[in-house]
Design a protein around this motif. Structure first.
Motif, PDB file in Angstrom:
ATOM      1  N   THR A  43       0.826  -1.208   0.000  1.00  0.00           N
ATOM      2  CA  THR A  43       0.000   0.000   0.000  1.00  0.00           C
ATOM      3  C   THR A  43       0.863   1.262   0.000  1.00  0.00           C
ATOM      4  OG1 THR A  43      -0.126  -0.107   2.415  1.00  0.00           O
ATOM      5  CG2 THR A  43      -1.915  -1.134   1.163  1.00  0.00           C
ATOM      6  N   GLU A  44       2.167   1.073   0.062  1.00  0.00           N
ATOM      7  CA  GLU A  44       3.120   2.176  -0.052  1.00  0.00           C
ATOM      8  C   GLU A  44       4.431   1.624  -0.603  1.00  0.00           C
ATOM      9  OE1 GLU A  44       5.137   2.561   4.265  1.00  0.00           O
ATOM     10  OE2 GLU A  44       2.962   2.891   4.290  1.00  0.00           O
ATOM     11  N   GLU A  45       5.286   2.493  -1.087  1.00  0.00           N
ATOM     12  CA  GLU A  45       6.586   2.051  -1.595  1.00  0.00           C
ATOM     13  C   GLU A  45       7.421   1.491  -0.441  1.00  0.00           C
ATOM     14  OE1 GLU A  45       9.225   4.146  -4.820  1.00  0.00           O
ATOM     15  OE2 GLU A  45       9.873   4.869  -2.845  1.00  0.00           O
ATOM     16  N   ILE A  46       8.067   0.347  -0.672  1.00  0.00           N
ATOM     17  CA  ILE A  46       8.898  -0.245   0.367  1.00  0.00           C
ATOM     18  C   ILE A  46      10.299  -0.505  -0.179  1.00  0.00           C
ATOM     19  CG2 ILE A  46       6.982  -1.307   1.598  1.00  0.00           C
ATOM     20  CD1 ILE A  46       7.774  -3.965   0.319  1.00  0.00           C
ATOM     21  N   LYS A  47      11.278  -0.419   0.695  1.00  0.00           N
ATOM     22  CA  LYS A  47      12.667  -0.639   0.313  1.00  0.00           C
ATOM     23  C   LYS A  47      13.121  -1.997   0.831  1.00  0.00           C
ATOM     24  CE  LYS A  47      17.182   1.655   0.184  1.00  0.00           C
ATOM     25  NZ  LYS A  47      17.978   0.427   0.336  1.00  0.00           N
ATOM     26  N   PHE A  48      13.654  -2.797  -0.062  1.00  0.00           N
ATOM     27  CA  PHE A  48      14.224  -4.084   0.312  1.00  0.00           C
ATOM     28  C   PHE A  48      15.612  -4.187  -0.306  1.00  0.00           C
ATOM     29  CE2 PHE A  48      15.059  -8.521  -0.967  1.00  0.00           C
ATOM     30  CZ  PHE A  48      15.229  -9.058   0.306  1.00  0.00           C
ATOM     31  N   ASP A  49      16.626  -4.314   0.560  1.00  0.00           N
ATOM     32  CA  ASP A  49      18.017  -4.291   0.097  1.00  0.00           C
ATOM     33  C   ASP A  49      18.226  -3.043  -0.757  1.00  0.00           C
ATOM     34  OD1 ASP A  49      18.652  -6.517   1.542  1.00  0.00           O
ATOM     35  OD2 ASP A  49      18.668  -7.891  -0.155  1.00  0.00           O
ATOM     36  N   ASP A  50      18.631  -3.215  -2.017  1.00  0.00           N
ATOM     37  CA  ASP A  50      18.867  -2.052  -2.877  1.00  0.00           C
ATOM     38  C   ASP A  50      17.724  -1.849  -3.869  1.00  0.00           C
ATOM     39  OD1 ASP A  50      19.349  -4.315  -4.353  1.00  0.00           O
ATOM     40  OD2 ASP A  50      21.136  -3.532  -5.365  1.00  0.00           O
ATOM     41  N   SER A  51      16.585  -2.468  -3.591  1.00  0.00           N
ATOM     42  CA  SER A  51      15.439  -2.357  -4.499  1.00  0.00           C
ATOM     43  C   SER A  51      14.304  -1.592  -3.840  1.00  0.00           C
ATOM     44  CB  SER A  51      14.933  -3.752  -4.898  1.00  0.00           C
ATOM     45  OG  SER A  51      15.924  -4.494  -5.554  1.00  0.00           O
ATOM     46  N   LEU A  52      13.588  -0.846  -4.647  1.00  0.00           N
ATOM     47  CA  LEU A  52      12.364  -0.187  -4.209  1.00  0.00           C
ATOM     48  C   LEU A  52      11.183  -0.911  -4.834  1.00  0.00           C
ATOM     49  CD1 LEU A  52      13.209   3.636  -4.448  1.00  0.00           C
ATOM     50  CD2 LEU A  52      12.832   2.287  -2.372  1.00  0.00           C
ATOM     51  N   ILE A  53      10.318  -1.433  -3.970  1.00  0.00           N
ATOM     52  CA  ILE A  53       9.125  -2.118  -4.457  1.00  0.00           C
ATOM     53  C   ILE A  53       8.005  -1.091  -4.511  1.00  0.00           C
ATOM     54  CG2 ILE A  53       7.577  -4.071  -4.129  1.00  0.00           C
ATOM     55  CD1 ILE A  53      10.550  -4.814  -4.371  1.00  0.00           C
ATOM     56  N   PRO A  54       7.461  -0.826  -5.714  1.00  0.00           N
ATOM     57  CA  PRO A  54       6.465   0.244  -5.837  1.00  0.00           C
ATOM     58  C   PRO A  54       5.184  -0.041  -5.060  1.00  0.00           C
ATOM     59  CG  PRO A  54       7.285  -0.469  -7.989  1.00  0.00           C
ATOM     60  CD  PRO A  54       7.758  -1.470  -7.000  1.00  0.00           C
ATOM     61  N   LYS A  55       4.476   1.013  -4.777  1.00  0.00           N
ATOM     62  CA  LYS A  55       3.128   0.901  -4.229  1.00  0.00           C
ATOM     63  C   LYS A  55       2.251   0.130  -5.219  1.00  0.00           C
ATOM     64  CE  LYS A  55      -0.711   3.919  -2.744  1.00  0.00           C
ATOM     65  NZ  LYS A  55      -1.153   5.330  -2.611  1.00  0.00           N
ATOM     66  N   ASN A  56       1.253  -0.557  -4.694  1.00  0.00           N
ATOM     67  CA  ASN A  56       0.288  -1.310  -5.508  1.00  0.00           C
ATOM     68  C   ASN A  56       0.924  -2.494  -6.246  1.00  0.00           C
ATOM     69  OD1 ASN A  56      -1.602   0.617  -4.718  1.00  0.00           O
ATOM     70  ND2 ASN A  56      -1.249   1.878  -6.531  1.00  0.00           N
ATOM     71  N   THR A  57       1.877  -3.144  -5.591  1.00  0.00           N
ATOM     72  CA  THR A  57       2.499  -4.336  -6.153  1.00  0.00           C
ATOM     73  C   THR A  57       2.025  -5.568  -5.389  1.00  0.00           C
ATOM     74  OG1 THR A  57       4.494  -3.138  -6.831  1.00  0.00           O
ATOM     75  CG2 THR A  57       4.694  -5.526  -6.590  1.00  0.00           C
ATOM     76  N   ASN A  58       1.642  -6.595  -6.124  1.00  0.00           N
ATOM     77  CA  ASN A  58       1.337  -7.881  -5.517  1.00  0.00           C
ATOM     78  C   ASN A  58       2.635  -8.659  -5.334  1.00  0.00           C
ATOM     79  OD1 ASN A  58      -1.788  -8.130  -5.643  1.00  0.00           O
ATOM     80  ND2 ASN A  58      -1.220  -7.448  -7.696  1.00  0.00           N
ATOM     81  N   ILE A  59       2.825  -9.222  -4.151  1.00  0.00           N
ATOM     82  CA  ILE A  59       3.986 -10.068  -3.892  1.00  0.00           C
ATOM     83  C   ILE A  59       3.465 -11.476  -3.644  1.00  0.00           C
ATOM     84  CG2 ILE A  59       6.022 -10.461  -2.456  1.00  0.00           C
ATOM     85  CD1 ILE A  59       5.914  -7.479  -1.717  1.00  0.00           C
ATOM     86  N   ILE A  60       3.800 -12.386  -4.531  1.00  0.00           N
ATOM     87  CA  ILE A  60       3.269 -13.744  -4.504  1.00  0.00           C
ATOM     88  C   ILE A  60       4.338 -14.695  -3.983  1.00  0.00           C
ATOM     89  CG2 ILE A  60       2.197 -15.564  -5.866  1.00  0.00           C
ATOM     90  CD1 ILE A  60       0.620 -12.884  -5.687  1.00  0.00           C
ATOM     91  N   PHE A  61       4.029 -15.397  -2.913  1.00  0.00           N
ATOM     92  CA  PHE A  61       4.961 -16.353  -2.323  1.00  0.00           C
ATOM     93  C   PHE A  61       4.598 -17.746  -2.833  1.00  0.00           C
ATOM     94  CE2 PHE A  61       4.246 -12.817   0.557  1.00  0.00           C
ATOM     95  CZ  PHE A  61       5.530 -12.332   0.686  1.00  0.00           C
ATOM     96  N   PHE A  62       5.515 -18.308  -3.597  1.00  0.00           N
ATOM     97  CA  PHE A  62       5.297 -19.620  -4.194  1.00  0.00           C
ATOM     98  C   PHE A  62       5.787 -20.681  -3.209  1.00  0.00           C
ATOM     99  CE2 PHE A  62       6.652 -22.648  -7.807  1.00  0.00           C
ATOM    100  CZ  PHE A  62       5.415 -23.295  -7.789  1.00  0.00           C
ATOM    101  N   ILE A  63       4.938 -21.002  -2.251  1.00  0.00           N
ATOM    102  CA  ILE A  63       5.324 -21.892  -1.154  1.00  0.00           C
ATOM    103  C   ILE A  63       5.716 -23.269  -1.678  1.00  0.00           C
ATOM    104  CG2 ILE A  63       4.499 -23.018   0.951  1.00  0.00           C
ATOM    105  CD1 ILE A  63       2.767 -20.567   1.462  1.00  0.00           C
ATOM    106  N   TYR A  64       4.994 -23.760  -2.658  1.00  0.00           N
ATOM    107  CA  TYR A  64       5.315 -25.057  -3.253  1.00  0.00           C
ATOM    108  C   TYR A  64       6.762 -25.074  -3.744  1.00  0.00           C
ATOM    109  CZ  TYR A  64       4.932 -29.071  -6.445  1.00  0.00           C
ATOM    110  OH  TYR A  64       5.124 -30.276  -7.098  1.00  0.00           O
TER     111      TYR A  64
END
Length: 486
Positions: A370-391
Motif C-alpha cells: 500500500t506504499e513504496e517499500i525498500k528491500f536491500d537495494d530495491s524499491l518495491i512500488p506501491k500497488n504491487t502484488n507479492i506472490i509467495f510460491f510456497i510449493y
C-alpha cells in the motif's frame, strides 16, 4: 459472438493504454517472455498449469521475478513471484505489509470481510478476539470429537477394504467438515451420513472459480463475469454456502449463552462478543464463520489426503508410524486417545510436516504493498502484488537436500535458524490462526487410519494431477488402496 468480440476489443484497447503507463515498474527484476498484451496468462491458462509454469519460471529466471498475469486491470497484473528466503522473511514478518494480494478480492462475495481478507485495525481487532478460541485448554476438549468423527470415517473406509482404489480426498473432506462443525461450531451436521454434502461441492466450485477469475479475460471483471456459466454456478454455490453457515449459527444463536468460567470455542465466543459486548454485528459474525468453515476443513482435508498418498508410496515410513502407535497403545486399534497421546506422536508429526513440505495445502499466498517499500537495494512500488510460491520454496535444495525425496527424518533436526523456509501455515503476523487445531486433527485422523488399515498405492500407480484451487488439489482425485489390518 459479436458482443464478446466487441467487449474483447474494448478491453484490449484499455489494457494496452494502461499497460504502457506501467511498463517501467519493477524493471530491475527479471521477467520471463510473455504476450505483449496478455502477459503471462498466455501460458498460465488454468488452475492445473500454475504449479508447472511457476516452477519453470523460477528455475530459469531466478528466485524472484516479475510477472504480468494479464493486462493492467487484472488483479495480479503487476506482481513479483518469489521463493527468495530473505525477501519472504522481510515481507511476511513486516508489520506494515499485511494487506492480501488483489486476487483475494474474488472471495468477497463469499467471505465478506472475514479474517482471511480483512486488514488494518479491523483485522487486528478480529484477530485478537478469535485467537482466544484456540487456547490449549479448548483444543484438549476437542480431542474426543476428533476421535468420534474419525470413527465414522473408519467405517466409511472399511467398505473399500481390498478394493482396487478409493479416492480418499472425497471421504476425508466430509470428515473434516463434520469435525469443524462439531468442534469450533458446537453443532452436529452429520455430513458423513449424507446430509449437507452440497456444501462441500460448493466449496470446491468456489475454490476453482476464485482462481480462474484471476486468469480469465472475461471472468476478471464483474461487468463481464455475468456472461459466463461460472457466474451462475457461483450464484447457486453462494446460496448453499451462506445458507449452510446461517443454519449453523441459528442452531446456536437461539440457545441462551451459558455463563461459564470455561474458555469458549469459536462460535460460542463470537456469539458472546456479539451479544454482550456489541463488538461484532451479526453480519460480521457470519463472515468469520464462513471464513473458518472454509479454511478449517478444506485445507485440513487436502493435507490428510496427501499424507495418505505419501504413506502408500513409502511403506517403510508407514511401518514406522504404525510402530509408534503400537508403542503408545499396543495392539489396540481403538484406544482412548488423549491430547497427551497426540503430542507424543513425534514421528507421525515428522511425516505430516514432510508431506506439507512436498504438498503444502496452501501452495501460494500473496501480499499487496500500500506504499513504496525498500528491500536491500530495491524499491518495491506501491500497488504491487507479492506472490509467495510456497510449493517452490519448500522444494528448494538450499534448505532441503534431495528436495523431491520423501524424508520425514529431516524434521527431527530441522534447522530452526531458517523459520521462513518452511511455511505451510504462512508465517509472521498473518500466520494461520488454526494451525495447532489442524495439526491435532490431522494426527488424530492419520493415526486412526494407520491403526486400522495398511495403505498401498493403486495398481497401476495413481499419478496426481496437481491443481491450485485456493488449496492444493488433484483434479483426478487422491487414490490409494486400503487393506484392513488383522
Amino acid at each position: 459472438m459479436l458482443l464478446y468480440a466487441l467487449i474483447l476489443a474494448l478491453f484490449c484497447v484499455y489494457f494496452y493504454l494502461n499497460k504502457s503507463s506501467n511498463r517501467n515498474d519493477l524493471c530491475k527484476f527479471p521477467e520471463p517472455p510473455g504476450h505483449p498484451l496478455l502477459g503471462h496468462i498466455s501460458t498460465i491458462t488454468s488452475t492445473t498449469s500454475i504449479i508447472y509454469n511457476l516452477s519453470r519460471y523460477i528455475e530459469n529466471y531466478g528466485n524472484t521475478l516479475k510477472l504480468n498475469i494479464g493486462p493492467s486491470v487484472f488483479p495480479l497484473s503487476k506482481s513479483l513471484v518469489t521463493i527468495d528466503y530473505k525477501f519472504v522473511k522481510f515481507v511476511l514478518s513486516h508489520n506494515k505489509i499485511l494487506k492480501k494480494s488483489q486476487n483475494y478480492q474474488f472471495f468477497r462475495r463469499w467471505l465478506g470481510n472475514g479474517l482471511l481478507i480483512s486488514d488494518g485495525d479491523y483485522w487486528r481487532r478480529h484477530r485478537k478476539i478469535l485467537t482466544l478460541a484456540f487456547h490449549t485448554e479448548i483444543l484438549k476438549d476437542f480431542v474426543g470429537v476428533f476421535e468420534s468423527v474419525g470413527d465414522v470415517l473408519i467405517g466409511k473406509l472399511g467398505k473399500y477394504d481390498g478394493k482396487s482404489s478409493v479416492d480418499v480426498h472425497r471421504l476425508v473432506t466430509l470428515c473434516a467438515l463434520d469435525t469443524i462443525c462439531e468442534t469450533a461450531m458446537g453443532t452436529k451436521m452429520n455430513v458423513q451420513s449424507g446430509e449437507n454434502s452440497q456444501y462441500v461441492e460448493s466449496v470446491q466450485q468456489m475454490g476453482r472459480i476464485v482462481i480462474e477469475r484471476t486468469l480469465s479475460l472475461i471472468k476478471v471483471s464483474k461487468y463481464t463475469f455475468w456472461l459466463t456459466r461460472d457466474y451462475y454456478i457461483q450464484k447457486n454455490a453462494l446460496k448453499i454456502l451462506h445458507g449452510f453457515t446461517l443454519s449453523v449459527i441459528d442452531s446456536k444463536r437461539n440457545k441462551p449463552v451459558e455463563k461459564t468460567t470455561k474458555r469458549m470455542a469459536f462460535l460460542d465466543l463470537l456469539l458472546k462478543v456479539s451479544h454482550d459486548e456489541n463488538i461484532l454485528t451479526i453480519g460480521e459474525l457470519q463472515e468469520e464463520v464462513d471464513t473458518f468453515m472454509f479454511e478449517g476443513h478444506d485445507t485440513t482435508a487436502a493435507g490428510i489426503s496427501f499424507i495418505l498418498y505419501c504413506l502408500a508410496d513409502h511403506p517403510e515410513e508407514q511401518e514406522k508410524v504404525l510402530q509408534e502407535q503400537k508403542e503408545l497403545f499396543g495392539d489396540d486399534k481403538n484406544p482412548p486417545v488423549t491430547y497427551s497421546d497426540l503430542q507424543d506422536m513425534k514421528y507421525l508429526e515428522c511425516v505430516i510436516k514432510e508431506t506439507f513440505r512436498l504438498y503444502p495445502p496452501v501452495p501460494i499466498i500473496g501480499r499487496y504493498t500500500t506504499e513504496e517499500i525498500k528491500f536491500d537495494d530495491s524499491l518495491i512500488p506501491k500497488n504491487t502484488n507479492i506472490i509467495f510460491f510456497i510449493y517452490g520454496l519448500h522444494r528448494s535444495s538450499e534448505f532441503f537436500p534431495q528436495p523431491e525425496k520423501f524424508k520425514p527424518e529431516r524434521f527431527q533436526n530441522f534447522n530452526s535458524a531458517f523459520p521462513y523456509a518452511y511455511i505451510p501455515f504462512s508465517a509472521g503476523p498473518r500466520n494461520c490462526i488454526g494451525q495447532r487445531f489442524a495439526m491435532l486433527e490431522t494426527k488424530s485422523i492419520i493415526s486412526k487410519i494407520v491403526r486400522h488399515f495398511e495403505i498401498k498405492p493403486t495398481l497401476p500407480r495413481h499419478e496426481l494431477k496437481l491443481s491450485v484451487e485456493t488449496v492444493l488439489k488433484s483434479v483426478n482425485g487422491i487414490k490409494v488402496t486400503l487393506k484392513k489390518r488383522n
